[in-house]
Design an enzyme around this catalytic site. Structure first.
Site, mmCIF file in Angstrom:
data_model
loop_
_atom_site.group_PDB
_atom_site.id
_atom_site.type_symbol
_atom_site.label_atom_id
_atom_site.label_comp_id
_atom_site.label_asym_id
_atom_site.label_seq_id
_atom_site.Cartn_x
_atom_site.Cartn_y
_atom_site.Cartn_z
ATOM 1 N N ASP A 104 48.027 -34.368 108.712
ATOM 2 C CA ASP A 104 49.673 -34.317 108.215
ATOM 3 C C ASP A 104 49.257 -32.688 108.362
ATOM 4 O OD1 ASP A 104 49.414 -35.857 109.068
ATOM 5 O OD2 ASP A 104 50.184 -36.995 106.865
HETATM 6 N N1 URA Z 1 46.668 -40.313 106.304
HETATM 7 C C1 URA Z 1 47.516 -39.203 106.161
HETATM 8 O O1 URA Z 1 48.127 -40.528 105.383
HETATM 9 N N2 URA Z 1 47.448 -38.318 106.673
HETATM 10 C C2 URA Z 1 46.682 -37.524 106.925
HETATM 11 O O2 URA Z 1 46.874 -36.391 107.456
HETATM 12 C C3 URA Z 1 45.055 -38.346 106.923
HETATM 13 C C4 URA Z 1 44.758 -39.296 106.620
#
Ligand code: URA
Length: 233
Positions: A101
């Site tokens: 993310d």
């Molecule tokens: N899980 C999440 O919620 N975000 C990420 O970036 C990676 C794994």
């Protein structure tokens, strides 16, 4: 391999362009300026052009320390992309072996080898990913068991696959979570399902590949042969 051929492969240059680049005196092999295209280059040579290491064509395997605020995509109308942090040729051939993310930091693997990245991202292969997680609220005593049993995420049919939770610092609400899937926002949704909230998320490990301690946020390096091969084991 000849140095001029090496530059053709690495830079996508024609033989004529490679000869011109070499003649300019900007190319070194193992720190020695070479002005002849016929110089022999082997796999253990370090070839640099204008001080930047270049690699002959072939699959590329990169680890990047993704900072906060960068998206894992080639283009984004709003945020900076993690690709902007790379100084590479033929960028369009590269892809992420599993995205993070925009606000998640840490290890991302980037490659142009689709079979290799499939091995990491395909749920079938159950490749482990370890995240360091800082939570808004205290870790409850039953969390580890709940993660081991599987969590029911909103809008998903079955439970998540068993995951391992290790408490790092109870006062700081800091844990390590290892999962083998890569569902959308998975870690954040797993903690949300338990009524908690992820404040910060940082990926430290994918399979046997750990984020290199000497990399600063935004820096990257090529994987070693052992790291590349570890994915197939
Ligand atoms: N899980 C999440 O919620 N975000 C990420 O970036 C990676 C794994």
């Amino acid at each position: 391999m000849r140095l001029d051929k090496y530059l053709c492969d690495a830079l996508g240059a024609t033989r004529k362009e490679a000869t011109r680049i070499i003649k300019s005196g900007d190319v070194t092999v193992n720190d020695v300026v070479q002005k002849s295209g016929s110089v022999k280059v082997t796999d253990d040579c370090t070839v640099e052009w204008q001080g930047r290491e270049i690699h002959k064509a072939g699959p590329r395997y990169i680890m990047l320390f993704k900072p906060d605020g960068f998206v894992c995509s080639h283009e984004d109308g709003f945020n900076q992309t993690a690709f902007m942090l790379l100084d590479e040729v033929k960028m369009e051939e590269l892809h992420f072996a599993g995205r993070l993310d925009v606000d998640t930091t840490g290890l991302v693997l980037i490659t142009d080898d689709g079979q290799w990245s499939h091995r990491i991202t395909s749920p079938k292969h159950k490749c482990e990913k370890t995240y360091r997680v800082w939570l808004a609220d205290p870790v409850q005593a039953d969390y580890a068991d709940k993660f081991a049993e599987g969590i029911q995420l909103r809008n998903e049919k079955g439970l998540t696959l068993p995951a391992q939770l290790e408490i790092v610092d109870e006062e700081e609400n800091e844990v390590l979570l290892t999962i083998t899937e890569g569902k959308y926002h998975q870690v954040k949704r797993m903690f949300a399902a338990l009524g908690n909230k992820v404040e910060h998320l940082h990926r430290e490990r994918i399979g046997a590949i750990e984020l290199c301690k000497s990399l600063e946020p935004g820096e990257y390096r090529y994987l070693t042969e052992e790291e590349v091969a570890s994915v197939w084991k």
